[in-house]
Design an enzyme around this catalytic site. Structure first.
Site, PDB file in Angstrom:
ATOM      1  N   CYS A  99      -9.883  -4.605   5.771  1.00 28.28           N
ATOM      2  CA  CYS A  99      -8.719  -4.684   4.874  1.00 28.28           C
ATOM      3  C   CYS A  99      -9.150  -5.130   3.477  1.00 28.28           C
ATOM      4  O   CYS A  99      -8.619  -4.649   2.476  1.00 28.28           O
ATOM      5  CB  CYS A  99      -7.672  -5.650   5.431  1.00 28.28           C
ATOM      6  SG  CYS A  99      -6.970  -5.119   6.991  1.00 28.28           S
TER       7      CYS A  99
ATOM      8  N   CYS B  89      -5.353   6.943   9.612  1.00 20.15           N
ATOM      9  CA  CYS B  89      -6.300   5.875   9.946  1.00 20.15           C
ATOM     10  C   CYS B  89      -5.582   4.545  10.184  1.00 20.15           C
ATOM     11  O   CYS B  89      -6.183   3.597  10.670  1.00 20.15           O
ATOM     12  CB  CYS B  89      -7.319   5.682   8.846  1.00 20.15           C
ATOM     13  SG  CYS B  89      -8.333   7.136   8.587  1.00 20.15           S
TER      14      CYS B  89
END
Lengths: 390, 276
Positions: free
Chosen positions: B106, B35
């Site tokens: 993130c 990913c």
């Protein structure tokens, strides 16, 4: 800090002699080349001089060159012209690794009901010629295959492809923006019907391009309006940039052989040194048939954007095929089409050189790169050998 | 080029708490190299007070992933586990002076690693995410995660869900499902059902199925190097064969259900698609 600019497949600096040549045409000789008065009309001759220089770079006749606003416009024009010229044909062939200017235009055609074949490539980025041969049929209006890939530098067998298409009377377009000015080309010996050039890839400014259309090729304009470019591309001429493109093609032709050798030497030294000093690194793409200025290296188990930003701290400019640097979440379509593992795609870095790069700059990158990779690997949970069985 | 704050760049260039604690009391691992980002968080916890004495991270990912991980470790050190669990992905983003919206995932990864580590410490076993519960196959995102992140961050559009979780950012085939989830969470009114379709004769139905496969389905598969061939139509049962790159493709199941959905939408809602 003067940047160490190793991203010349993205864009190049305008050459000083090119800038000098174009500057008077902004505020001194600002006339419209279509005007009847001498002040404007005299520019027509300058444009024709520039056209001859662009033609000269690729061995074309001046009237086979159409000025456009960029490489993308040249690509779109070529494809649109082909399908408009042969309305009964509903099939287009291209590759899976084209620039978005061709790829997305083909997807657009697909939504309009055209059948599109996207030819695959192998692990080295070489075109599957069997798939290509099988795809050709009577319904094929045009084939568009890039001359060389912008991400890997891999050069496609344009002569062989063009030969097969010529036998079958199918139009052939090549997006040659990465090639023009980098390797010698003579369209007299090259079986292509249309050929795209972009100014800012060969030291002319952004916002200027050209499309070569072989004499006798059916043509339909993409931008419709005035009579400029003999009715093939409307819109008042971008005089200064056209003159700049002429100059840049002239100097590219002059330096072509020497420059290709120089770039290849720099590139090979950079590539060789990085492969030696950074473990778990590999070159992406066929190294036999490749542009002299490009190398695409995967530094496995580190992420490309992180590498780029660390390089940025030293003023070193490059680019990456990683997802995070693309603006979308998908990594490079080119490297994916080649079947490169994700662990390598995410850490892919492209260095692309130009005549303005020096040995000293290559030394600097050779010096800075290994510690960056090493440090990012210590940051990474995949940094250690045994943790990579994922 | 992303607009990163000075704080984020500082933490990326000089990250704090890098590495791995030896004999950690808790480990949280999230993400995967496929990913594009992954985080391994290790904690040392004082057994009596439940306070986090030390936290270290290892991150594979871009600048904002590394900075978010480092920020997380800075924020949780010295806190008790009960205090630490209060740290949200928004807190991580704020600590960094903000994240570009496309990079919010993130901060979500940081929050998830923290949850995983705390669960690990408490001996809770988080069941592995079952494949069929995945909404986004490309980035392996579950419905539960989409719901949680949407509610915590007040997300109302698919684009925001993609920025925060990556779901929908790959092939895009799950976008309708994400829309449904968002409608369900925020009780957005469903659009009126379209008028009942006119009943088709058998011949009309066959022609329409052929047309949909030729114009809607094949070009999309071909764009990814795949292809499909229509083999037979028996009432509402449509038999097809996968060709080219679709043969043996791990996404085959997803592709098949998308094809069925498309035919249901455009031809008849009772259509069932089977492979040869």
């Amino acid at each position: 800090m003067k940047p160490i600019y190793f991203d010349n497949n993205a864009t190049t600096p305008v050459a000083p002699e090119v800038l000098e040549e174009m500057l008077p045409y902004f505020s001194e000789f600002y006339g419209n080349p279509s005007s009847m008065h001498t002040f404007g009309g005299q520019l027509h001759r300058k444009i024709e001089e520039a056209r001859a220089k662009v033609a000269g770079l690729i061995g074309a006749e001046p009237e086979e060159i159409i000025f456009t606003s960029c490489g993308t416009e040249s690509d779109n024009t070529a494809l649109m012209s082909a399908v408009e010229s042969y309305p009964q044909k509903r099939h287009v062939i291209t590759t899976r690794v084209e620039h978005p200017a061709v790829l997305n235009f083909c997807k657009h055609l697909s939504r309009k009901g055209y059948r599109i074949t996207f030819i695959p490539v192998d692990n080295s980025g070489r075109l599957d010629m069997d798939a290509f041969l099988k795809a050709i049929d009577d319904d094929t209006a045009v084939v568009s295959v890039m001359y060389a890939n912008n991400e890997t530098g891999v050069i496609f067998p344009i002569t062989a492809i063009g030969g097969m298409l010529r036998e079958r009377n199918i139009l052939f377009h090549t997006d040659a923006v990465q090639v023009a000015g980098k390797i010698p080309i003579n369209v007299k010996d090259l079986p292509v019907d249309m050929f795209s050039i972009s100014g800012h890839k060969l030291h002319a400014p952004k916002g200027i391009g050209a499309l070569y259309v072989r004499k006798g090729t059916r043509f339909y304009p993409y931008i419709i309006g005035g009579h400029q470019e003999r009715g093939r591309r409307a819109g008042t001429e971008n005089t200064a940039s056209i003159i700049a493109l002429g100059k840049s093609c002239e100097s590219a032709k002059e330096h072509l052989d020497k420059e290709a050798d120089y770039l290849k030497r720099l590139r090979d030294r950079l590539e060789g040194a990085l492969l030696k000093s950074c473990p778990d690194a590999q070159v992406n793409g066929d190294t036999e048939n490749r542009l002299p200025n490009t190398t695409n290296i995967s530094f496995n188990y580190v992420e490309g954007e992180a590498i780029l930003l660390r390089l940025d701290e030293y003023g070193i400019c490059a680019s990456s095929g990683s997802a995070c640097s693309s603006g979308s979440l998908e990594p490079s379509h080119v490297l994916r089409a080649m079947g490169i593992p994700y662990t390598a795609i995410h850490g892919s870095i492209r260095f692309s050189l130009s005549r303005y790069n020096t040995e000293g700059e290559v030394d600097k990158v050779i010096e800075m790169m290994p510690p960056i990779i090493k440090e990012l690997r210590t940051l990474s949970p995949y940094g250690k050998e045994e943790s990579r069985k994922c | 080029m992303w607009e990163y704050t000075k704080k984020l760049k500082d933490l990326f260039l000089h990250p704090k708490n890098v590495g791995e604690i030896e004999n950690p009391d808790a480990v949280g691992e999230v993400g995967s190299i496929i990913c594009g980002d992954a985080l391994r968080l290790t904690l040392k916890v004082d057994k009596e007070t439940g306070r986090i004495i030390d936290a270290k991270f290892q991150t594979f990912g871009c600048a904002s992933a590394i900075a978010s991980s480092s920020a997380l470790t800075e924020m949780i050190k010295g806190r008790t586990l009960d205090e630490a669990i209060e740290v949200t992905n928004q807190d991580i983003a704020e600590y960094l002076g903000g994240l570009p919206k496309e990079k919010m995932h993130c901060s979500v990864m940081g929050r998830e690693a923290l949850e995983a580590a705390i669960a690990d410490y408490k001996g809770e076993i988080i069941p592995p995410e079952e494949k069929e519960k995945l909404v986004c196959q490309c980035f392996e995102v579950t419905e539960e995660k989409i719901r949680r992140v949407a509610i915590e961050n007040h997300l109302t559009t698919v684009e925001e869900i993609t920025d925060y979780t990556k779901a929908g950012g790959g092939c895009g085939s799950c976008i309708p499902r994400i829309e449904e989830i968002l409608k369900d969470i925020w009780h957005i009114k469903m659009p009126e059902m379209p008028a009942v379709k006119k009943k088709l004769t058998n011949l009309q139905k066959i022609a329409l199925i052929q047309d949909v496969i030729e114009k809607e389905i094949r070009p999309r598969l071909q764009a990814d190097g795949g292809d499909i061939e229509l083999i037979d139509i028996d009432g509402n049962k449509v038999t097809v064969a996968m060709r080219a790159m679709c043969v043996g493709c791990p996404m085959g199941g997803v592709t098949m259900s998308n094809i069925q959905e498309k035919l249901k939408e455009l031809v008849d809602e009772n259509i069932v698609v089977e492979t040869e």
